[in-house]
Design a protein around this motif. Structure first.
Motif, mmCIF file in Angstrom:
data_model
loop_
_atom_site.group_PDB
_atom_site.id
_atom_site.type_symbol
_atom_site.label_atom_id
_atom_site.label_comp_id
_atom_site.label_asym_id
_atom_site.label_seq_id
_atom_site.Cartn_x
_atom_site.Cartn_y
_atom_site.Cartn_z
ATOM 1 N N SER A 188 40.517 28.121 37.112
ATOM 2 C CA SER A 188 40.619 27.961 38.572
ATOM 3 C C SER A 188 41.900 28.593 39.110
ATOM 4 C CB SER A 188 40.508 26.493 38.975
ATOM 5 O OG SER A 188 41.562 25.712 38.455
ATOM 6 N N ASP A 189 42.967 28.608 38.301
ATOM 7 C CA ASP A 189 44.181 29.325 38.716
ATOM 8 C C ASP A 189 43.884 30.812 38.904
ATOM 9 O OD1 ASP A 189 45.796 27.079 38.729
ATOM 10 O OD2 ASP A 189 46.693 27.476 36.762
ATOM 11 N N ASP A 190 43.110 31.387 37.991
ATOM 12 C CA ASP A 190 42.743 32.803 38.101
ATOM 13 C C ASP A 190 41.884 33.057 39.337
ATOM 14 O OD1 ASP A 190 44.126 33.445 35.807
ATOM 15 O OD2 ASP A 190 42.351 33.503 34.513
ATOM 16 N N VAL A 191 40.965 32.132 39.629
ATOM 17 C CA VAL A 191 40.110 32.291 40.810
ATOM 18 C C VAL A 191 40.960 32.299 42.077
ATOM 19 C CG1 VAL A 191 38.310 31.197 42.200
ATOM 20 C CG2 VAL A 191 38.082 31.275 39.713
ATOM 21 N N VAL A 192 41.933 31.399 42.151
ATOM 22 C CA VAL A 192 42.822 31.346 43.310
ATOM 23 C C VAL A 192 43.634 32.624 43.425
ATOM 24 C CG1 VAL A 192 44.825 30.184 44.327
ATOM 25 C CG2 VAL A 192 42.940 28.830 43.377
ATOM 26 N N ALA A 193 44.183 33.103 42.319
ATOM 27 C CA ALA A 193 45.020 34.305 42.331
ATOM 28 C C ALA A 193 44.220 35.531 42.752
ATOM 29 C CB ALA A 193 45.638 34.520 40.955
ATOM 30 N N ILE A 194 43.027 35.702 42.199
ATOM 31 C CA ILE A 194 42.203 36.869 42.536
ATOM 32 C C ILE A 194 41.765 36.812 43.998
ATOM 33 C CG2 ILE A 194 39.975 37.989 42.082
ATOM 34 C CD1 ILE A 194 40.340 37.069 39.123
ATOM 35 N N SER A 195 41.475 35.588 44.478
ATOM 36 C CA SER A 195 41.020 35.438 45.859
ATOM 37 C C SER A 195 42.098 35.816 46.868
ATOM 38 C CB SER A 195 40.561 34.001 46.111
ATOM 39 O OG SER A 195 39.466 33.665 45.284
ATOM 40 N N LYS A 196 43.355 35.870 46.432
ATOM 41 C CA LYS A 196 44.454 36.236 47.331
ATOM 42 C C LYS A 196 44.637 37.747 47.446
ATOM 43 C CE LYS A 196 47.146 31.979 46.753
ATOM 44 N NZ LYS A 196 48.393 31.375 46.209
ATOM 45 N N TRP A 197 43.931 38.515 46.613
ATOM 46 C CA TRP A 197 44.018 39.961 46.767
ATOM 47 C C TRP A 197 43.603 40.338 48.183
ATOM 48 C CZ3 TRP A 197 40.793 41.767 41.895
ATOM 49 C CH2 TRP A 197 41.474 41.398 40.730
ATOM 50 N N PRO A 198 44.317 41.265 48.813
ATOM 51 C CA PRO A 198 43.987 41.617 50.206
ATOM 52 C C PRO A 198 42.537 42.062 50.410
ATOM 53 C CG PRO A 198 46.106 42.541 49.571
ATOM 54 C CD PRO A 198 45.509 41.977 48.322
ATOM 55 N N ASP A 199 41.974 42.730 49.428
ATOM 56 C CA ASP A 199 40.604 43.243 49.584
ATOM 57 C C ASP A 199 39.605 42.500 48.691
ATOM 58 O OD1 ASP A 199 41.669 44.125 47.237
ATOM 59 O OD2 ASP A 199 40.944 46.199 47.407
ATOM 60 N N ALA A 200 39.922 41.253 48.319
ATOM 61 C CA ALA A 200 39.066 40.503 47.404
ATOM 62 C C ALA A 200 37.693 40.233 48.011
ATOM 63 C CB ALA A 200 39.725 39.183 47.029
ATOM 64 N N VAL A 201 36.676 40.371 47.187
ATOM 65 C CA VAL A 201 35.314 40.001 47.558
ATOM 66 C C VAL A 201 34.794 39.036 46.492
ATOM 67 C CG1 VAL A 201 34.856 42.148 48.801
ATOM 68 C CG2 VAL A 201 34.353 42.003 46.345
ATOM 69 N N PHE A 202 33.700 38.373 46.806
ATOM 70 C CA PHE A 202 33.195 37.345 45.894
ATOM 71 C C PHE A 202 32.868 37.910 44.510
ATOM 72 C CE2 PHE A 202 30.030 34.471 44.059
ATOM 73 C CZ PHE A 202 30.713 33.265 44.159
ATOM 74 N N GLU A 203 32.424 39.148 44.464
ATOM 75 C CA GLU A 203 32.078 39.750 43.174
ATOM 76 C C GLU A 203 33.268 39.781 42.216
ATOM 77 O OE1 GLU A 203 29.076 40.491 42.046
ATOM 78 O OE2 GLU A 203 28.391 39.606 43.919
ATOM 79 N N ASP A 204 34.489 39.772 42.779
ATOM 80 C CA ASP A 204 35.675 39.796 41.925
ATOM 81 C C ASP A 204 35.823 38.502 41.119
ATOM 82 O OD1 ASP A 204 36.498 42.342 42.824
ATOM 83 O OD2 ASP A 204 37.445 41.460 44.594
ATOM 84 N N ILE A 205 35.351 37.391 41.674
ATOM 85 C CA ILE A 205 35.509 36.114 40.974
ATOM 86 C C ILE A 205 34.200 35.608 40.358
ATOM 87 C CG2 ILE A 205 37.482 35.385 42.356
ATOM 88 C CD1 ILE A 205 35.553 33.616 43.966
ATOM 89 N N ARG A 206 33.100 36.256 40.682
ATOM 90 C CA ARG A 206 31.804 35.767 40.205
ATOM 91 C C ARG A 206 31.778 35.517 38.690
ATOM 92 N NH1 ARG A 206 26.679 35.772 42.277
ATOM 93 N NH2 ARG A 206 27.239 37.143 44.010
ATOM 94 N N PRO A 207 32.347 36.418 37.850
ATOM 95 C CA PRO A 207 32.277 36.169 36.405
ATOM 96 C C PRO A 207 32.964 34.875 35.964
ATOM 97 C CG PRO A 207 32.900 38.446 36.841
ATOM 98 C CD PRO A 207 32.992 37.720 38.147
ATOM 99 N N LEU A 208 33.915 34.383 36.769
ATOM 100 C CA LEU A 208 34.675 33.190 36.392
ATOM 101 C C LEU A 208 34.003 31.893 36.829
ATOM 102 C CD1 LEU A 208 38.251 34.403 37.406
ATOM 103 C CD2 LEU A 208 37.323 34.254 35.088
ATOM 104 N N VAL A 209 33.123 31.964 37.832
ATOM 105 C CA VAL A 209 32.685 30.735 38.506
ATOM 106 C C VAL A 209 31.218 30.395 38.277
ATOM 107 C CG1 VAL A 209 34.429 31.103 40.294
ATOM 108 C CG2 VAL A 209 32.093 31.904 40.691
ATOM 109 N N SER A 210 30.570 31.061 37.359
ATOM 110 C CA SER A 210 29.147 30.798 37.157
ATOM 111 C C SER A 210 28.921 29.370 36.672
ATOM 112 C CB SER A 210 28.554 31.780 36.139
ATOM 113 O OG SER A 210 28.921 31.435 34.823
ATOM 114 N N GLY A 211 27.800 28.791 37.111
ATOM 115 C CA GLY A 211 27.465 27.437 36.688
ATOM 116 C C GLY A 211 27.271 27.329 35.195
ATOM 117 N N ALA A 212 26.759 28.385 34.571
ATOM 118 C CA ALA A 212 26.535 28.360 33.126
ATOM 119 C C ALA A 212 27.856 28.213 32.374
ATOM 120 C CB ALA A 212 25.814 29.626 32.682
ATOM 121 N N LYS A 213 28.907 28.883 32.874
ATOM 122 C CA LYS A 213 30.206 28.768 32.211
ATOM 123 C C LYS A 213 30.812 27.381 32.421
ATOM 124 C CE LYS A 213 31.463 33.640 31.953
ATOM 125 N NZ LYS A 213 32.493 34.667 32.252
ATOM 126 N N GLY A 214 30.589 26.813 33.600
ATOM 127 C CA GLY A 214 31.041 25.450 33.838
ATOM 128 C C GLY A 214 30.360 24.469 32.898
#
Length: 331
Positions: A245-271
């Protein structure tokens, strides 16, 4: 002794404590344990891969308890949505009498459940949404404050304000988000709720079907150990603070971040992998700020018994003594 409220009467349960629907966690072992302890256990429909699997899970739960239990059906917007109508049909055909709904545009589901005599509790994060759900015909509201795990909405209203604001306007209500002990139950009743809904607290119980490493993470975390994710995408979620979740927060702060940037980290299967294997770096672990008040991993029976007995002691002891001293002073 049992605390009798409108929610215990509506649901036919002994104590005003409900286990919220939780993806991958709301299975028969946990739901039955909560119900056997006098609360209301809830199976999570979409934890089951197909409607037929849900039917089997409902049947399995019935082998573990003869007390009331419910099923959660969360409706979320999706490009390829699950077959919600088929899950709904299984719930009805299986004779389940209590459903917790949540999410996006539940009206058709509420109407169908009510047509078959099912009690519907709808979870929401704003008073306006609660009033809309009441107009649809739901029997009770579970109002979810900003402290909660999962999706707290975009208004950021904490329970201390949201609960009484909702209680002023809705008929029957559970307080949800930030509850885990007797003090929370007494506070919720004082604020106008008819009971409490607990999620994260029930994750840290013996019967929760998740890895012990996850339970110990919840116990060791304090009230600051959560991250708010998806804020940029207007779908805020509160999760336990982990490397993922720290990585998700950090990536989401990128000026041009889009959801695809964090999708690999947040999948329900990985949870699910994180919950089942105890690999805390595998995926997101959803947990609320109540982590700061969780210090052990009891059975559901011990937890509910403790909450109720301590709540009765608070009401009949400390608060009664306070009132007695006040009256004595005034005499």
């Amino acid at each position: 002794m049992a605390l009798r409220t409108r929610i215990t009467e509506l649901l036919g349960i002994e104590h005003p404590i409900v286990q919220g629907g939780m993806m991958w966690v709301g299975r028969a072992e946990l739901a039955a344990a909560v119900s056997n302890a006098g609360g209301l256990g809830i199976l999570t429909a979409l934890s089951q891969p197909t409607p037929d699997d849900l039917r089997r899970e409902i049947d399995r739960c019935r082998t573990m308890t003869d007390k009331p239990f419910g099923v959660n059906l969360t409706i979320l917007p999706s490009v390829s949505p699950p077959p919600y109508a088929e899950y709904r049909r299984v719930i009805i055909e299986s004779g389940v009498t209590i459903v917790e709904t949540a999410g996006h545009k539940p009206q058709e589901h509420v109407e169908e459940f009510k047509a078959h005599g099912v009690i519907v509790i709808h979870k929401c994060t704003a008073v306006r949404h609660a009033l809309s759900a009441e107009r649809m015909g739901v029997d009770a509201i579970s109002i979810d404050g900003f402290e909660c795990a999962g999706h707290p909405g975009e208004d950021d209203i904490p329970g201390l304000i949201l609960i009484p604001a909702a209680a002023d306007r809705v008929k029957v209500m559970l307080a949800s988000g930030g509850f885990g002990d007797a003090r929370g139950l007494v506070a919720a009743l004082a604020l106008g709720a008819d009971g409490i809904n607990m999620g994260t607290r029930f994750c840290a119980t013996i019967e929760a079907p998740i890895h012990d490493a996850v339970k110990q993470l919840i116990v060791s975390n304090d009230e600051r150990a959560t991250n708010l994710i998806f804020r940029r995408f207007h779908n805020t979620g509160r999760v336990a603070k982990t490397s993922v979740s720290d990585d998700v927060v950090a990536i989401s702060k990128w000026p041009d971040a889009v959801f695809e940037d964090i999708r690999p980290l947040v999948s329900g299967a990985k949870g699910r992998t994180a919950l089942e294997t105890g690999d805390l770096d595998a995926g997101l672990i959803w947990a609320g700020q109540i982590q700061g008040l969780i210090h052990d991993v009891p059975t559901c029976a011990d937890l509910i018994g403790r909450i109720v007995s301590e709540a009765e002691a608070l009401i009949g002891g400390r608060l009664a003594e306070l009132m007695a001293r006040t009256l004595e002073k005034a005499a």
